[in-house]
Design a protein around this motif. Structure first.
Motif, PDB file in Angstrom:
ATOM      1  N   ARG A   1       0.832  -1.209   0.000  1.00 50.65           N
ATOM      2  CA  ARG A   1       0.000   0.000   0.000  1.00 50.65           C
ATOM      3  C   ARG A   1       0.865   1.258   0.000  1.00 50.65           C
ATOM      4  NH1 ARG A   1      -3.227   2.867   4.137  1.00 50.65           N
ATOM      5  NH2 ARG A   1      -5.246   3.418   3.230  1.00 50.65           N
ATOM      6  N   ASP A   2       1.927   1.253   0.797  1.00 53.47           N
ATOM      7  CA  ASP A   2       2.831   2.400   0.832  1.00 53.47           C
ATOM      8  C   ASP A   2       3.554   2.570  -0.503  1.00 53.47           C
ATOM      9  OD1 ASP A   2       2.125   2.951   3.441  1.00 53.47           O
ATOM     10  OD2 ASP A   2       3.882   1.976   4.317  1.00 53.47           O
ATOM     11  N   HIS A   3       3.914   1.454  -1.137  1.00 57.59           N
ATOM     12  CA  HIS A   3       4.562   1.544  -2.446  1.00 57.59           C
ATOM     13  C   HIS A   3       3.626   2.183  -3.457  1.00 57.59           C
ATOM     14  CE1 HIS A   3       7.487   0.230  -5.553  1.00 57.59           C
ATOM     15  NE2 HIS A   3       6.406   0.260  -6.318  1.00 57.59           N
ATOM     16  N   CYS A   4       2.356   1.818  -3.402  1.00 54.98           N
ATOM     17  CA  CYS A   4       1.387   2.402  -4.327  1.00 54.98           C
ATOM     18  C   CYS A   4       1.264   3.901  -4.109  1.00 54.98           C
ATOM     19  CB  CYS A   4       0.034   1.719  -4.150  1.00 54.98           C
ATOM     20  SG  CYS A   4      -1.228   2.304  -5.300  1.00 54.98           S
ATOM     21  N   ALA A   5       1.195   4.324  -2.857  1.00 53.68           N
ATOM     22  CA  ALA A   5       1.094   5.760  -2.566  1.00 53.68           C
ATOM     23  C   ALA A   5       2.316   6.508  -3.089  1.00 53.68           C
ATOM     24  CB  ALA A   5       0.927   5.975  -1.064  1.00 53.68           C
ATOM     25  N   ALA A   6       3.488   5.916  -2.901  1.00 53.69           N
ATOM     26  CA  ALA A   6       4.717   6.556  -3.384  1.00 53.69           C
ATOM     27  C   ALA A   6       4.736   6.612  -4.900  1.00 53.69           C
ATOM     28  CB  ALA A   6       5.937   5.798  -2.860  1.00 53.69           C
ATOM     29  N   ALA A   7       4.242   5.556  -5.554  1.00 52.04           N
ATOM     30  CA  ALA A   7       4.209   5.542  -7.018  1.00 52.04           C
ATOM     31  C   ALA A   7       3.262   6.612  -7.547  1.00 52.04           C
ATOM     32  CB  ALA A   7       3.794   4.163  -7.520  1.00 52.04           C
ATOM     33  N   LEU A   8       2.084   6.724  -6.956  1.00 55.85           N
ATOM     34  CA  LEU A   8       1.125   7.733  -7.394  1.00 55.85           C
ATOM     35  C   LEU A   8       1.677   9.144  -7.214  1.00 55.85           C
ATOM     36  CD1 LEU A   8      -2.115   6.116  -5.969  1.00 55.85           C
ATOM     37  CD2 LEU A   8      -1.643   6.533  -8.387  1.00 55.85           C
ATOM     38  N   ALA A   9       2.522   9.324  -6.198  1.00 53.11           N
ATOM     39  CA  ALA A   9       3.110  10.644  -5.942  1.00 53.11           C
ATOM     40  C   ALA A   9       4.109  11.044  -7.016  1.00 53.11           C
ATOM     41  CB  ALA A   9       3.783  10.660  -4.576  1.00 53.11           C
ATOM     42  N   THR A  10       4.508  10.107  -7.888  1.00 51.24           N
ATOM     43  CA  THR A  10       5.430  10.458  -8.969  1.00 51.24           C
ATOM     44  C   THR A  10       4.710  10.932 -10.226  1.00 51.24           C
ATOM     45  OG1 THR A  10       5.516   8.200  -9.890  1.00 51.24           O
ATOM     46  CG2 THR A  10       7.074   8.725  -8.122  1.00 51.24           C
TER      47      THR A  10
END
Length: 447
Positions: free
Chosen positions: A410-419
């Motif tokens: 879930r944290d990886h997804c949030a970080a990816a969306l932030a790019t």
């Protein structure tokens, strides 16, 4: 007709076994092969996709084998011949898989999953891989847009509550994928037990109707759940429902839920009435056929959270992820060298050769480009492209070697969306933020 549980090996299309039978018969079943899963295009109007389902898929692949009675059934039905039945009795996937981490973004042409092994074992995984990745990626991609419309993970929380709108097992996968994309919780208890997704739930209109009066219903719920519960106030009249709720629970009432009417107008009236009654900290949650467009339209309304069901759990809220699984390299003898292969069909062209994808970002950390090398341009000792390699090792020798927790995914997804830049996060229709391209071949490389 058997009612016994079905193993992962039979969650497949018959044509996989038709092909396997031919491979066994002609002797090519043990030739080396590489298959890739990717999307040729995104659904119309979408600017990015979110990879979902990898954490569900990998254990299914590890457990992919045929029970003796299943092989007997396939033989009796004429699906396979005797030599293929013998092959299946000892079957399990013993190859390697690399993939984008779950929660990562993908675009047209992104090689999100690469399977290496023998021709027989790789072809057997096609239906399972696509059914899991297509379903969960579609959910995660739609859910991510809803989370963005609600202000991101730090914005208004979303509850996934679509279990009553889809297949009972699909509902569990929906809850997991939505949580990966940023939903805060689910109403589905199996998702809580199996995957650790936080669960929430209070009462439906039937609970209110089961009591002689709305006040009696609220008293029953507060007695059992405490004043911090959420009371559904629109069974009869929303304004009176709110008055009854505050009368019963006091100004410390946790929240009210509104499930009908013009949600912008009703939430504004509810906020004003709650404040007038002294329930200034009571939250307002709304439900009723919400999606990213409705959520965005409610951005200025005094709403504290959303419950999303139908539009995240069914096709009305998420067009297919459109992933395919294609052979990109094959050998002409067991242990032999691989040669690239590719489809040339109109509108269904594929690129031959095993791919290694890299993504570049600007100084602000936003995505600029994504490109891949193939086995004809890749090198062992040097990174052939600028940027970050996207795939990670997930299966080696048939065993899962990649086991992040759901919250890490879930944290990886949030970080990816932030790019993604704001234009790519827009929920209005548009083209894919980028298209993944093959890197130019260096001079002297074989063509």
């Amino acid at each position: 007709m058997s009612t016994a549980s079905t193993s992962p090996s039979l969650l497949t299309d018959r044509y996989e076994l038709t092909m396997l039978t031919s491979f066994v018969t002609d002797g090519t079943v043990d030739h080396p092969a590489v298959f890739e899963a990717f999307a040729r295009r995104l659904p119309e109007g979408r600017r990015y996709g979110v990879l979902g389902g990898l954490g569900r898929l990998l254990p299914l692949i590890e457990a992919f084998c045929f029970e003796p009675d299943e092989v007997d059934w396939l033989l009796a039905e004429g699906v396979v011949n005797e030599p293929t039945a013998a092959y299946l009795r000892d079957f399990r996937f013993r190859g390697d898989i690399d993939a984008y981490p779950e929660g990562e973004l993908y675009f047209p042409g992104s090689p999100v999953l690469t399977v290496r092994g023998t021709l027989g074992e790789c072809v057997m995984l096609e239906t399972l891989i696509l059914s899991v990745l297509n379903h969960d990626s579609a959910i995660a991609s739609a859910a991510a847009r809803m989370v963005t419309a609600a202000g991101g993970r730090s914005g208004r929380p979303l509850v996934e509550m679509g279990s009553r709108r889809t297949h009972e097992e699909a509902a569990v996968a929906v809850a997991r994928a939505a949580y990966v994309a940023g939903f805060a919780s689910t109403s589905n208890l199996a998702a809580g037990r199996r995957h650790g997704v936080p669960t929430v739930g209070t009462a439906a209109h039937a609970f209110t109707l089961a009591h002689r009066t709305e006040v009696e219903a609220f008293r029953s719920q507060v007695a059992a759940q405490g004043a911090g519960t959420t009371l559904l106030v629109d069974t009869y009249d929303i304004a009176q429902g709110i008055r009854n709720a505050v009368e019963v629970a006091g100004p410390g009432l946790g929240a009210v839920r509104i499930d009908s009417g013009d949600l912008a107008d009703e939430s504004a009236a509810a906020r004003a009435l709650l404040d007038e009654l002294g329930a200034t900290h009571t939250r307002i949650t709304v439900t009723s056929d919400l999606d990213e467009y409705v959520i965005a339209a409610l951005a200025d309304a005094p709403i504290d959270g959303y419950g999303v069901g139908t539009r995240v759990a069914t096709g009305s809220g998420h067009p297919t992820a459109q992933m395919v699984y294609k052979l990109v390299a094959v050998g002409d003898e067991p242990g032999g060298a691989l040669r690239p292969v590719a489809k040339k069909s109109h509108d269904k062209i594929s690129v031959g050769g095993r791919k290694t994808a890299y993504r570049t970002h600007d100084e602000a950390g936003l995505i600029v480009s994504e490109a891949f090398t193939t086995d004809t341009t890749d090198t062992t000792d040097n990174t052939p492209l600028d940027g970050t390699p996207l795939q990670v090792s997930v299966v080696r020798g048939g065993r899962v070697v990649h086991t992040p927790t759901l919250d890490e995914i879930r944290d990886h997804c949030a970080a990816a969306l932030a790019t993604l830049p704001p234009t790519a996060l827009a929920i209005t229709g548009g083209s894919a933020h980028l298209k993944v391209q093959a890197a130019p071949q260096p001079e002297g490389a074989p063509r």
